[in-house]
Design an enzyme around this catalytic site. Structure first.
Site, PDB file in Angstrom:
ATOM      1  N   CYS A  31      -8.219  -6.775   7.220  1.00 29.37           N
ATOM      2  CA  CYS A  31      -8.580  -7.934   6.411  1.00 29.37           C
ATOM      3  C   CYS A  31      -9.249  -8.982   7.308  1.00 29.37           C
ATOM      4  CB  CYS A  31      -7.362  -8.512   5.695  1.00 29.37           C
ATOM      5  SG  CYS A  31      -5.989  -8.944   6.782  1.00 29.37           S
ATOM      6  N   ASP A  54       6.045   2.599  17.395  1.00 24.45           N
ATOM      7  CA  ASP A  54       4.704   2.159  17.761  1.00 24.45           C
ATOM      8  C   ASP A  54       3.733   3.256  17.331  1.00 24.45           C
ATOM      9  OD1 ASP A  54       2.275   1.526  19.017  1.00 24.45           O
ATOM     10  OD2 ASP A  54       3.272   0.655  20.758  1.00 24.45           O
ATOM     11  N   LYS A  70       0.826  -1.205   0.000  1.00 23.56           N
ATOM     12  CA  LYS A  70       0.000   0.000   0.000  1.00 23.56           C
ATOM     13  C   LYS A  70       0.861   1.257   0.000  1.00 23.56           C
ATOM     14  CE  LYS A  70      -3.596  -2.607   2.365  1.00 23.56           C
ATOM     15  NZ  LYS A  70      -2.759  -3.825   2.467  1.00 23.56           N
TER      16      LYS A  70
END
Length: 309
Positions: A236, A157, A112
């Site tokens: 997903c 993070d 992506k």
């Protein structure tokens, strides 16, 4: 596929859904427009005797009739990149423009990220972040292979992503990005067609644990986006705990709205309730793509607009 039984009452044509989940997934590639046009890529595949199907909804997604598209001439030379068809949805919805500042919060291995860069014509800046240092080598390899030069790679993070390295002052709360993509780590239920063992260690505790991380990442994504900017949240997986419930939480905590958008793939709207829990009505603007809809993997995508405080 026992974990999927919890979706029997929310998935249209549940038997077709299960049957699709048991089939293998067609191999897809995305044309890297920094190096080739779709027509050039198709011609290169056909010159090697590989038939190619062009999908209806996206001009840069192809389905070549080969199990190893990366070993073909267009794959080897960076004209194409192996990328599942539904994986092209989030960047398409985010719609980055040349010259903008874009943050890919969970970027590795870079499918992506490189799609975003290509859509921007390699102009502007993509900050590609991942908290997994080992996965960043794949991200860097893919940006180099595909000729991407506008990407900065970071290893942090995303839940407490610091803006200080990119600012002239010390105001860590100042917004930086025009658009942010959060393709969040998830329980990966929707990858069952390419990963038949995706459900082997499935348990609800893991789903809830991952959802906690997702909430933190999405909240921070909103905080680092300019008012009027766009955040796209995707997974997903089918679990509402990781999808609509995450949106519901962030809507209650941050100045953001879930907005409708056009998705030229068969899909259904986001769920406004599940197993007795109700979500903010705005989450219906999110889109769920099930494997039996378009012969793809499963995917969830929501488009958010950041509003002023």
């Amino acid at each position: 596929m026992e974990p999927f039984e919890r979706y029997r009452d929310v998935v249209d044509d549940f038997d077709a859904f299960l049957a699709a989940c048991e089939r293998g997934l067609p191999m897809a590639v995305r044309v890297n427009t920094l190096r080739a046009t779709p027509e050039e890529a198709v011609a290169a595949f056909e010159a090697e005797g590989v038939d190619v199907e062009r999908v209806d909804w996206h001009p840069h997604v192809l389905v070549p009739d080969t199990d190893k598209p990366g070993s073909t001439w267009p794959g080897y030379h960076g004209w194409t990149h192996g990328q599942e068809e539904v994986s092209a949805i989030p960047a398409t919805v985010l719609d980055p423009q040349p010259g903008e500042r874009v943050f890919d919060a969970c970027a590795a291995p870079g499918s992506k990220t490189t799609q975003l860069a290509a859509m921007m014509n390699d102009e502007g800046t993509v900050v590609a972040n991942d908290n997994n240092l080992g996965r960043l080598s794949a991200l860097r390899f893919n940006t180099e292979r595909l000729g991407v030069t506008n990407t900065v790679v970071t290893n942090r993070d995303a839940r407490n992503y610091s803006l200080k390295p990119f600012q002239d002052d010390a105001d860590d709360d100042a917004a930086l990005f025009d658009r942010v993509l959060v393709d969040a780590p998830c329980s990966c239920e929707g990858t069952i067609r390419k990963n038949p063992d995706a459900l082997d260690n499935w348990n609800l505790g893991h789903v809830e644990q991952v959802a906690s991380v997702q909430r933190g990442i999405l909240r921070r994504a909103v905080q680092v986006t300019e008012p009027g900017g766009t955040v796209v949240y995707s997974t997903c997986t089918f679990a509402p705990e990781e999808n609509e419930a995450v949106l519901d939480h962030v809507l209650a905590e941050e100045p953001v709205a879930v907005v409708d958008y056009d998705l030229p793939l068969e899909h259904v709207d986001g769920l406004t309730e599940f197993e007795g829990e109700s979500f903010d009505p705005q989450v219906a603007n999110a889109k769920r793509v099930y494997p039996h809809h378009n012969d793809t993997g499963g995917f969830f995508t929501a488009k958010l607009e950041v509003t002023a405080e």
